[in-house]
Design an enzyme around this catalytic site. Sequence first.
Site, PDB file in Angstrom:
ATOM      1  N   ASP A  74      -3.520 -15.716  43.895  1.00  0.00           N
ATOM      2  CA  ASP A  74      -2.603 -15.467  45.007  1.00  0.00           C
ATOM      3  C   ASP A  74      -1.387 -14.671  44.541  1.00  0.00           C
ATOM      4  OD1 ASP A  74      -4.179 -16.822  46.828  1.00  0.00           O
ATOM      5  OD2 ASP A  74      -3.302 -18.762  46.295  1.00  0.00           O
ATOM      6  N   GLY A  75      -0.941 -14.993  43.330  1.00  0.00           N
ATOM      7  CA  GLY A  75       0.225 -14.287  42.772  1.00  0.00           C
ATOM      8  C   GLY A  75      -0.053 -12.789  42.662  1.00  0.00           C
ATOM      9  N   ASN A  90       5.453 -15.324  51.504  1.00  0.00           N
ATOM     10  CA  ASN A  90       5.463 -16.796  51.470  1.00  0.00           C
ATOM     11  C   ASN A  90       6.831 -17.379  51.815  1.00  0.00           C
ATOM     12  OD1 ASN A  90       2.843 -17.439  50.750  1.00  0.00           O
ATOM     13  ND2 ASN A  90       3.264 -17.556  48.550  1.00  0.00           N
ATOM     14  N   GLU A  91       7.817 -17.032  50.991  1.00  0.00           N
ATOM     15  CA  GLU A  91       9.109 -17.682  51.148  1.00  0.00           C
ATOM     16  C   GLU A  91      10.236 -17.016  50.371  1.00  0.00           C
ATOM     17  OE1 GLU A  91       7.698 -18.218  47.738  1.00  0.00           O
ATOM     18  OE2 GLU A  91       6.777 -19.958  48.649  1.00  0.00           O
ATOM     19  N   ASP A 128      18.625 -29.114  44.607  1.00  0.00           N
ATOM     20  CA  ASP A 128      18.087 -28.027  43.773  1.00  0.00           C
ATOM     21  C   ASP A 128      18.057 -26.691  44.521  1.00  0.00           C
ATOM     22  OD1 ASP A 128      17.758 -29.778  41.742  1.00  0.00           O
ATOM     23  OD2 ASP A 128      15.574 -29.712  41.687  1.00  0.00           O
TER      24      ASP A 128
HETATM   25  P1  NAP Z   1       2.103 -19.607  40.507  1.00  0.00           P
HETATM   26  O1  NAP Z   1       3.060 -20.410  39.714  1.00  0.00           O
HETATM   27  O2  NAP Z   1       0.767 -19.303  39.938  1.00  0.00           O
HETATM   28  O3  NAP Z   1       1.902 -20.284  41.968  1.00  0.00           O
HETATM   29  C1  NAP Z   1       1.753 -21.641  42.136  1.00  0.00           C
HETATM   30  C2  NAP Z   1       0.507 -21.899  42.953  1.00  0.00           C
HETATM   31  O4  NAP Z   1       0.722 -21.519  44.321  1.00  0.00           O
HETATM   32  C3  NAP Z   1      -0.739 -21.123  42.484  1.00  0.00           C
HETATM   33  O5  NAP Z   1      -1.828 -22.022  42.397  1.00  0.00           O
HETATM   34  C4  NAP Z   1      -0.925 -20.083  43.580  1.00  0.00           C
HETATM   35  O6  NAP Z   1      -2.296 -19.683  43.710  1.00  0.00           O
HETATM   36  C5  NAP Z   1      -0.462 -20.875  44.781  1.00  0.00           C
HETATM   37  N1  NAP Z   1      -0.113 -20.124  45.982  1.00  0.00           N
HETATM   38  C6  NAP Z   1       0.589 -18.972  46.135  1.00  0.00           C
HETATM   39  N2  NAP Z   1       0.711 -18.652  47.432  1.00  0.00           N
HETATM   40  C7  NAP Z   1       0.079 -19.621  48.137  1.00  0.00           C
HETATM   41  C8  NAP Z   1      -0.139 -19.866  49.511  1.00  0.00           C
HETATM   42  N3  NAP Z   1       0.346 -19.059  50.455  1.00  0.00           N
HETATM   43  N4  NAP Z   1      -0.818 -20.982  49.859  1.00  0.00           N
HETATM   44  C9  NAP Z   1      -1.299 -21.846  48.938  1.00  0.00           C
HETATM   45  N5  NAP Z   1      -1.108 -21.674  47.613  1.00  0.00           N
HETATM   46  C10 NAP Z   1      -0.440 -20.578  47.222  1.00  0.00           C
HETATM   47  O7  NAP Z   1       2.879 -18.276  40.928  1.00  0.00           O
HETATM   48  P2  NAP Z   1       2.275 -17.057  41.746  1.00  0.00           P
HETATM   49  O8  NAP Z   1       0.787 -17.066  41.666  1.00  0.00           O
HETATM   50  O9  NAP Z   1       3.050 -15.857  41.327  1.00  0.00           O
HETATM   51  O10 NAP Z   1       2.627 -17.399  43.283  1.00  0.00           O
HETATM   52  C11 NAP Z   1       3.955 -17.343  43.747  1.00  0.00           C
HETATM   53  C12 NAP Z   1       4.123 -18.532  44.640  1.00  0.00           C
HETATM   54  O11 NAP Z   1       4.093 -19.714  43.862  1.00  0.00           O
HETATM   55  C13 NAP Z   1       5.449 -18.586  45.349  1.00  0.00           C
HETATM   56  O12 NAP Z   1       5.460 -17.807  46.509  1.00  0.00           O
HETATM   57  C14 NAP Z   1       5.605 -20.075  45.609  1.00  0.00           C
HETATM   58  O13 NAP Z   1       5.156 -20.417  46.907  1.00  0.00           O
HETATM   59  C15 NAP Z   1       4.679 -20.740  44.615  1.00  0.00           C
HETATM   60  N6  NAP Z   1       5.424 -21.684  43.763  1.00  0.00           N
HETATM   61  C16 NAP Z   1       5.123 -22.998  43.888  1.00  0.00           C
HETATM   62  C17 NAP Z   1       5.842 -23.938  43.178  1.00  0.00           C
HETATM   63  C18 NAP Z   1       5.509 -25.373  43.362  1.00  0.00           C
HETATM   64  O14 NAP Z   1       4.532 -25.652  44.086  1.00  0.00           O
HETATM   65  N7  NAP Z   1       6.250 -26.303  42.787  1.00  0.00           N
HETATM   66  C19 NAP Z   1       6.865 -23.555  42.320  1.00  0.00           C
HETATM   67  C20 NAP Z   1       7.139 -22.198  42.203  1.00  0.00           C
HETATM   68  C21 NAP Z   1       6.409 -21.250  42.952  1.00  0.00           C
HETATM   69  P3  NAP Z   1      -3.062 -18.917  42.492  1.00  0.00           P
HETATM   70  O15 NAP Z   1      -3.435 -19.997  41.536  1.00  0.00           O
HETATM   71  O16 NAP Z   1      -4.281 -18.316  43.144  1.00  0.00           O
HETATM   72  O17 NAP Z   1      -2.113 -17.905  41.940  1.00  0.00           O
HETATM   73 MN    MN Z   2      -0.676 -17.617  40.261  1.00  0.00          MN
END
Ligand code: NAP
Ligand code: MN
Length: 288
Positions: free
Chosen positions: A50-51, A126-127, A155
């Site tokens: 997704d990233g 996303n956000e 936070d």
């Molecule tokens: P990442 O650290 O790999 O993302 C965390 C997880 O979120 C990954 O498993 C990613 O999928 C998944 N993801 C991203 N967009 C999604 C969506 N719309 N619906 C469901 N899951 C989703 O970082 P990244 O891949 O660069 O993705 C960036 C996103 O990570 C940010 O937009 C934010 O939403 C999310 N994030 C989540 C947390 C948390 O949950 N605590 C913290 C920081 C950021 P993939 O494994 O396919 O990459």
């Molecule tokens: Mn990712």
Amino acid sequence: MIKNITLRTNNLEISKNIKKILIDKFISAGFSTSENLTPETELVISVGGDGSFLKTARELNFPDVPFFCVNTGHLGFFAEILPDEKEIDFFIDSYLNSEYEVNELNLLEFYIYGEDSDVQIDYAINEVVVRGNKSRTAHLNLFVNGNYMETFSGDGLIISTSTGSTAYNYSAGGSIVDNRLKIMQITPISPISTNAFRSFTSSIILPADDCEVSINPEYKSDESILIVVDGEETKHNGVTKIITKQTNKKIKLLRLSDYEFWDRVYMKFLKTYDYKANELRSNRNRTK
Ligand code: NAP
Ligand code: MN
């Protein structure tokens, strides 16, 4: 004029291999392929997680052509297929026969106002997250359509689209939202709710097309805050307010015929049990 497919991958070997396979198959079908957008690009394929899709959409400046995602990452919530040749053939077949739908994802538009600097405009799929620098408590005055709501302490605050509702928003306790709804969800990250600081402890959901959210940071020991857009963090000094609203800009995702949002939620969030059952089954076979 030859129709063009733009392809992007992350750095994994498997992604690069899948890209080669896709290029060969699309060229055999009479298309040209490219790394960057061309005037003839009619589809962007992102191979990765997704990233990778979020990054590609941002790098290409949210173009008007549809995206298609192949998952070689971890979750792959946006992806339609796995890196499997049969699935690739099914996709190309569906594409050539126009057997697909195009979903539109509404983006958020936000403006960052600094004390001296010009206003910066950016977009999120996303956000947008506003958080304290160096893990300090953030103190954020929150306004909706100019009305004061709270001074959040904790936070940080997540302002999520429906699309982002299954991402960070969900981990922080926010709700999963049907992606047909056009909303902004403000979700607190570790809110403090004491006699010293009082913050809402659950999400607030607003109609995206009719609301403007303003976050005005209050600085105590540090003049900096972090603004994280779809996972990409930037440190800012002296920001006076961040205004977020819906924009007319959209990003399009190509969906194959069996796509259904709630089925996707089930498959990606709850189907773990079935994987375990499969594991048990294969362990049983191995020990036989
Ligand atoms: P990442 O650290 O790999 O993302 C965390 C997880 O979120 C990954 O498993 C990613 O999928 C998944 N993801 C991203 N967009 C999604 C969506 N719309 N619906 C469901 N899951 C989703 O970082 P990244 O891949 O660069 O993705 C960036 C996103 O990570 C940010 O937009 C934010 O939403 C999310 N994030 C989540 C947390 C948390 O949950 N605590 C913290 C920081 C950021 P993939 O494994 O396919 O990459
Ligand atoms: Mn990712």
